[in-house]
Design a protein around this motif. Structure first.
Motif, PDB file in Angstrom:
ATOM      1  N   PRO A  86       0.810  -1.236   0.000  1.00 51.47           N
ATOM      2  CA  PRO A  86       0.000   0.000   0.000  1.00 51.47           C
ATOM      3  C   PRO A  86       0.838   1.279   0.000  1.00 51.47           C
ATOM      4  CG  PRO A  86      -0.082  -1.076   2.134  1.00 51.47           C
ATOM      5  CD  PRO A  86       0.560  -2.027   1.207  1.00 51.47           C
ATOM      6  N   ASP A  87       1.941   1.270   0.721  1.00 49.94           N
ATOM      7  CA  ASP A  87       2.759   2.489   0.781  1.00 49.94           C
ATOM      8  C   ASP A  87       3.359   2.826  -0.574  1.00 49.94           C
ATOM      9  OD1 ASP A  87       2.196   2.701   3.476  1.00 49.94           O
ATOM     10  OD2 ASP A  87       3.990   1.594   4.095  1.00 49.94           O
ATOM     11  N   LYS A  88       3.769   1.786  -1.310  1.00 53.26           N
ATOM     12  CA  LYS A  88       4.355   2.012  -2.635  1.00 53.26           C
ATOM     13  C   LYS A  88       3.296   2.476  -3.624  1.00 53.26           C
ATOM     14  CE  LYS A  88       8.149  -1.273  -2.051  1.00 53.26           C
ATOM     15  NZ  LYS A  88       8.813  -2.503  -2.563  1.00 53.26           N
ATOM     16  N   VAL A  89       2.080   1.998  -3.454  1.00 52.67           N
ATOM     17  CA  VAL A  89       1.003   2.425  -4.339  1.00 52.67           C
ATOM     18  C   VAL A  89       0.757   3.919  -4.179  1.00 52.67           C
ATOM     19  CG1 VAL A  89      -1.453   2.180  -4.869  1.00 52.67           C
ATOM     20  CG2 VAL A  89      -0.089   0.147  -4.370  1.00 52.67           C
ATOM     21  N   LEU A  90       0.844   4.409  -2.960  1.00 52.18           N
ATOM     22  CA  LEU A  90       0.590   5.824  -2.687  1.00 52.18           C
ATOM     23  C   LEU A  90       1.636   6.742  -3.299  1.00 52.18           C
ATOM     24  CD1 LEU A  90      -0.626   5.647   1.029  1.00 52.18           C
ATOM     25  CD2 LEU A  90      -1.982   6.294  -0.973  1.00 52.18           C
ATOM     26  N   VAL A  91       2.787   6.207  -3.641  1.00 52.27           N
ATOM     27  CA  VAL A  91       3.816   7.029  -4.281  1.00 52.27           C
ATOM     28  C   VAL A  91       3.909   6.733  -5.777  1.00 52.27           C
ATOM     29  CG1 VAL A  91       5.143   7.295  -2.158  1.00 52.27           C
ATOM     30  CG2 VAL A  91       5.638   5.366  -3.689  1.00 52.27           C
ATOM     31  N   GLY A  92       2.915   6.054  -6.333  1.00 53.88           N
ATOM     32  CA  GLY A  92       2.841   5.896  -7.773  1.00 53.88           C
ATOM     33  C   GLY A  92       3.365   4.599  -8.339  1.00 53.88           C
ATOM     34  N   MET A  93       3.636   3.611  -7.482  1.00 53.65           N
ATOM     35  CA  MET A  93       4.138   2.339  -7.991  1.00 53.65           C
ATOM     36  C   MET A  93       2.976   1.383  -8.293  1.00 53.65           C
ATOM     37  SD  MET A  93       7.582   1.753  -5.678  1.00 53.65           S
ATOM     38  CE  MET A  93       8.077   0.347  -6.680  1.00 53.65           C
ATOM     39  N   LYS A  94       3.316   0.323  -9.019  1.00 55.30           N
ATOM     40  CA  LYS A  94       2.286  -0.642  -9.437  1.00 55.30           C
ATOM     41  C   LYS A  94       1.781  -1.421  -8.223  1.00 55.30           C
ATOM     42  CE  LYS A  94       3.171  -3.261 -12.999  1.00 55.30           C
ATOM     43  NZ  LYS A  94       3.674  -4.399 -13.848  1.00 55.30           N
ATOM     44  N   PRO A  95       0.457  -1.549  -8.079  1.00 55.47           N
ATOM     45  CA  PRO A  95      -0.085  -2.348  -6.970  1.00 55.47           C
ATOM     46  C   PRO A  95       0.253  -3.830  -7.154  1.00 55.47           C
ATOM     47  CG  PRO A  95      -1.776  -0.925  -7.918  1.00 55.47           C
ATOM     48  CD  PRO A  95      -0.616  -0.912  -8.861  1.00 55.47           C
ATOM     49  N   ALA A  96       0.475  -4.503  -6.032  1.00 57.55           N
ATOM     50  CA  ALA A  96       0.659  -5.959  -6.021  1.00 57.55           C
ATOM     51  C   ALA A  96      -0.408  -6.543  -5.101  1.00 57.55           C
ATOM     52  CB  ALA A  96       2.060  -6.319  -5.538  1.00 57.55           C
ATOM     53  N   VAL A  97      -1.117  -7.518  -5.591  1.00 55.36           N
ATOM     54  CA  VAL A  97      -2.216  -8.093  -4.819  1.00 55.36           C
ATOM     55  C   VAL A  97      -2.007  -9.590  -4.652  1.00 55.36           C
ATOM     56  CG1 VAL A  97      -3.854  -6.331  -5.590  1.00 55.36           C
ATOM     57  CG2 VAL A  97      -3.642  -8.484  -6.864  1.00 55.36           C
ATOM     58  N   GLN A  98      -2.660 -10.110  -3.602  1.00 50.26           N
ATOM     59  CA  GLN A  98      -2.649 -11.548  -3.331  1.00 50.26           C
ATOM     60  C   GLN A  98      -4.078 -11.993  -3.032  1.00 50.26           C
ATOM     61  OE1 GLN A  98      -0.578 -12.791   0.231  1.00 50.26           O
ATOM     62  NE2 GLN A  98      -0.217 -14.848  -0.575  1.00 50.26           N
ATOM     63  N   GLN A  99      -4.486 -13.064  -3.668  1.00 50.46           N
ATOM     64  CA  GLN A  99      -5.839 -13.571  -3.468  1.00 50.46           C
ATOM     65  C   GLN A  99      -5.955 -14.260  -2.125  1.00 50.46           C
ATOM     66  OE1 GLN A  99      -8.216 -15.561  -6.756  1.00 50.46           O
ATOM     67  NE2 GLN A  99      -7.843 -17.348  -5.462  1.00 50.46           N
ATOM     68  N   ARG A 100      -7.009 -13.913  -1.383  1.00 47.77           N
ATOM     69  CA  ARG A 100      -7.304 -14.557  -0.099  1.00 47.77           C
ATOM     70  C   ARG A 100      -8.650 -15.264  -0.200  1.00 47.77           C
ATOM     71  NH1 ARG A 100      -4.893 -11.984   4.407  1.00 47.77           N
ATOM     72  NH2 ARG A 100      -6.015 -13.543   5.643  1.00 47.77           N
ATOM     73  N   GLY A 101      -8.706 -16.433   0.402  1.00 47.33           N
ATOM     74  CA  GLY A 101      -9.955 -17.187   0.378  1.00 47.33           C
ATOM     75  C   GLY A 101      -9.749 -18.558  -0.232  1.00 47.33           C
ATOM     76  N   PRO A 102     -10.808 -19.253  -0.560  1.00 48.86           N
ATOM     77  CA  PRO A 102     -12.192 -18.750  -0.584  1.00 48.86           C
ATOM     78  C   PRO A 102     -12.846 -18.751   0.803  1.00 48.86           C
ATOM     79  CG  PRO A 102     -12.175 -21.040  -1.241  1.00 48.86           C
ATOM     80  CD  PRO A 102     -10.749 -20.660  -1.031  1.00 48.86           C
ATOM     81  N   TYR A 103     -13.774 -17.822   0.955  1.00 47.14           N
ATOM     82  CA  TYR A 103     -14.670 -17.799   2.108  1.00 47.14           C
ATOM     83  C   TYR A 103     -16.027 -18.256   1.575  1.00 47.14           C
ATOM     84  CZ  TYR A 103     -10.792 -15.157   4.030  1.00 47.14           C
ATOM     85  OH  TYR A 103      -9.526 -14.774   4.445  1.00 47.14           O
ATOM     86  N   VAL A 104     -16.415 -19.456   1.950  1.00 41.39           N
ATOM     87  CA  VAL A 104     -17.545 -20.129   1.314  1.00 41.39           C
ATOM     88  C   VAL A 104     -18.794 -20.029   2.174  1.00 41.39           C
ATOM     89  CG1 VAL A 104     -18.376 -22.293   0.301  1.00 41.39           C
ATOM     90  CG2 VAL A 104     -15.925 -21.724   0.198  1.00 41.39           C
ATOM     91  N   TYR A 105     -19.900 -19.724   1.520  1.00 45.13           N
ATOM     92  CA  TYR A 105     -21.201 -19.612   2.176  1.00 45.13           C
ATOM     93  C   TYR A 105     -22.204 -20.509   1.449  1.00 45.13           C
ATOM     94  CZ  TYR A 105     -19.235 -15.476   4.397  1.00 45.13           C
ATOM     95  OH  TYR A 105     -18.428 -14.629   5.128  1.00 45.13           O
ATOM     96  N   ARG A 106     -22.967 -21.224   2.237  1.00 42.01           N
ATOM     97  CA  ARG A 106     -24.085 -21.978   1.659  1.00 42.01           C
ATOM     98  C   ARG A 106     -25.201 -20.989   1.390  1.00 42.01           C
ATOM     99  NH1 ARG A 106     -27.857 -24.497  -0.528  1.00 42.01           N
ATOM    100  NH2 ARG A 106     -28.538 -26.599   0.059  1.00 42.01           N
ATOM    101  N   GLU A 107     -25.674 -20.988   0.142  1.00 39.43           N
ATOM    102  CA  GLU A 107     -26.699 -20.032  -0.271  1.00 39.43           C
ATOM    103  C   GLU A 107     -28.065 -20.713  -0.309  1.00 39.43           C
ATOM    104  OE1 GLU A 107     -27.836 -17.175  -4.094  1.00 39.43           O
ATOM    105  OE2 GLU A 107     -25.858 -18.138  -3.966  1.00 39.43           O
ATOM    106  N   TYR A 108     -28.991 -20.178   0.453  1.00 38.11           N
ATOM    107  CA  TYR A 108     -30.361 -20.690   0.474  1.00 38.11           C
ATOM    108  C   TYR A 108     -31.278 -19.678  -0.197  1.00 38.11           C
ATOM    109  CZ  TYR A 108     -28.603 -24.035   3.910  1.00 38.11           C
ATOM    110  OH  TYR A 108     -27.890 -25.032   4.549  1.00 38.11           O
ATOM    111  N   ARG A 109     -32.116 -20.177  -1.076  1.00 40.33           N
ATOM    112  CA  ARG A 109     -33.042 -19.306  -1.786  1.00 40.33           C
ATOM    113  C   ARG A 109     -34.476 -19.712  -1.457  1.00 40.33           C
ATOM    114  NH1 ARG A 109     -30.488 -18.408  -7.851  1.00 40.33           N
ATOM    115  NH2 ARG A 109     -28.375 -17.820  -7.180  1.00 40.33           N
ATOM    116  N   GLU A 110     -35.286 -18.729  -1.244  1.00 41.52           N
ATOM    117  CA  GLU A 110     -36.673 -18.989  -0.849  1.00 41.52           C
ATOM    118  C   GLU A 110     -37.601 -18.035  -1.588  1.00 41.52           C
ATOM    119  OE1 GLU A 110     -39.431 -18.922   3.225  1.00 41.52           O
ATOM    120  OE2 GLU A 110     -37.338 -18.258   3.255  1.00 41.52           O
TER     121      GLU A 110
END
Length: 530
Positions: free
Chosen positions: A25-49
């Motif tokens: 984040p600090d490097k992004v604020l000075v104009g550098m390319k963002p680097a991201v990392q995927q977190r998860g999955p956070y899984v939810y059972r979906e119920y439809r009614e």
């Protein structure tokens, strides 16, 4: 059965969420390319009614479908208490939204951010990021711009998703036309939405995304209206297949789904656009600078991947597809993945934006997936595959049995017909044979009929009588040979067949007559097949 299939869709749906954590984040604020990392999955059972189900006289039914999400720890890679560092949407999003505001307003907003210690990036739990958190800044922003955040004093990426409905759907029942069953008639009373800049883009087409009309072919359109995407999404046929014995048609998202208006003119109505592969949804997301795409910018302009490190698009992991049973239109396997990204840039009078480069930064991607398995799959196999197959085999058996009976009946009828013909032919040929007996001499004589002639050859050395008339007894004993000659003028297959049949009958008569020509009694001739 189909009503219950529609009302309580038996496919178990799971809602998997992946967050993109910003590593620098600090490097992004000075104009550098963002680097991201995927977190998860956070899984939810979906119920439809489905609730408030109301049938109408015009062949439609209205309902509201409520969604409930329950966290599944055993299927998740982490917990809702995990901390993740992501862009602060309230700060960076508000900065872009106020980029055209007057300088005093921008300075006031920046001052409010500083007072509440708001920064460009925040570190919060997964539960807060997704389902909402309280912050006094929200109250301040709603004071500056009423209605900016419609969820009261809370903010979250999916704060309005859990325990809420997807709007009032009115769909066709198919009572008048089965090809229109499940097709959306209106959504929230509207035939089309008003988010976009063209009538074509505003059209509400397809189904609600749960079931499709039956009796599908590869050319059948597969389209559904998604309130989350604020538009209809159209898929294209890829290939037929099978899932554990159940036949399916596989439909996938075309590359043009989120293409910009330059690459795909029909999408011009979804602009203002940036690169192909991302769609500006700010017009239906409270003017927040949000973009919708496939996960990891799959099928998007490669330039987007060059502006962010840590993205790895894959068709296997990020492709959007439906596998439907063509006979019923029921989903057998479904995976719909979408990504939400935040457009960020430097706004000079809002100091929190620093020297951030202009970039479309991924925030989260989510996947709704469902697949029939277990006992439910076995039931589907029995109902959709096994029973129709057995009925199909029985149909062929019945047809085969019917064919045998038909052939047998035809054979018996023809035999009866031939037997009657034999009696008539024998009467005729009996007279002819008696004439032959009377007219035959030691030399060869021929009696010409209409289509053929029968020659009786008398041999002097073989005949017991030596000379004179040839008796039926001699013919009977085989001393004289009868031969068939087909008349040249009638030498065709039909005449040959007739001549052969009559000649065989004449020889049969010759072999059967026990007395002389003049003494033959046709009534004594037994009637049976040759």
């Amino acid at each position: 059965m189909f009503f219950h299939l529609w009302k309580d869709l038996p496919v178990p749906f799971y809602f998997s969420i992946y967050l993109f954590e910003v590593l620098n984040p600090d490097k992004v604020l000075v104009g550098m390319k963002p680097a991201v990392q995927q977190r998860g999955p956070y899984v939810y059972r979906e119920y439809r009614e489905k609730n408030n189900i109301t049938f109408h006289e015009n062949g439609t039914v209205s309902y509201r479908e409520y969604r409930h999400f329950h966290f599944q720890p055993d299927m998740s890679n982490g917990t809702e208490e995990d901390y993740v560092l992501i862009p602060n949407v309230l700060v960076l999003g508000a900065a872009v939204m106020m980029a055209d505001f007057s300088a005093p307003v921008q300075v006031a907003v920046s001052t409010a951010f500083a007072f509440f210690k708001q920064k460009a990036f925040m570190n919060r739990t997964v539960g807060e990021i997704l389902w909402g958190y309280k912050d006094p800044l929200i109250t301040i922003l709603n004071t500056i711009k009423p209605g900016l955040l419609p969820f009261g004093d809370q903010f979250g990426l999916f704060v309005g998703l859990n325990n809420t409905d997807m709007g009032l759907f009115t769909v066709n029942t198919g009572v008048d036309d089965i090809s229109k069953v499940h097709m959306v008639d209106t959504w929230n009373g509207l035939k089309k939405v008003s988010y976009w800049r063209s009538d074509q883009c505003n059209q509400i087409n397809g189904t609600s995304g749960e079931l499709w009309p039956p009796f599908m072919t590869p050319s059948s359109p597969v389209e559904f209206y998604s309130p989350d995407a604020c538009r209809s999404l159209k898929l294209q046929f890829e290939a037929p297949g099978k899932i554990k014995g159940i036949p399916t048609y596989r439909y996938v998202a075309p590359k043009t789904m989120f293409a910009n208006g330059t690459d795909y003119p029909p999408n011009e109505g979804f602009c203002p656009c940036r690169q192909s592969g991302i769609m500006n949804v700010s017009s239906c997301r409270l003017n927040a600078p949000m973009f919708l795409s496939q996960p990891h910018f799959y099928n998007a302009d490669p330039e987007l991947l060059e502006t962010v490190d840590g993205l790895h698009p894959s068709e296997e992991k990020h492709g959007l597809f439906l596998e439907l049973h063509p006979l019923t239109g029921a989903p057998i396997n479904v995976s719909v993945g979408l990504q939400i990204s935040l457009f960020i840039k430097r706004v000079p009078l809002i100091s929190q934006t620093g020297r951030i480069n202009t970039v479309v930064l991924p925030l989260v991607w989510f996947q709704e997936r469902g697949e029939i398995d277990g006992e439910l799959l076995n039931q589907f196999y029995i109902i959709l595959v096994l029973i129709p197959a057995v009925l199909g085999y029985l149909q062929y058996c019945v047809l085969g049995l019917g064919g045998v009976l038909l052939i047998t009946s035809a054979f018996l009828w023809l035999r009866s017909k031939v037997s009657k013909t034999q009696v008539s032919s024998l009467a005729f040929l009996g007279n002819v044979d008696r004439d032959i007996c009377k007219a035959a001499t030691l030399s060869t004589r021929s009696v010409f009929l209409k289509h053929y002639s029968i020659d009786v050859d008398s041999r002097n050395d073989a005949s017991p009588q030596g000379a004179g008339r040839v008796s039926a007894e001699e013919i009977h004993r085989g001393y004289h040979k009868a031969s068939l000659q087909v008349h040249p003028g009638h030498a065709n297959l039909e005449d040959k067949a007739k001549a052969t049949q009559h000649f065989q009958l004449a020889n049969w008569l010759r072999r059967t007559l026990p007395t002389g020509c003049g003494e033959g009694r046709l009534t004594r001739i037994p009637v049976y097949g040759l």
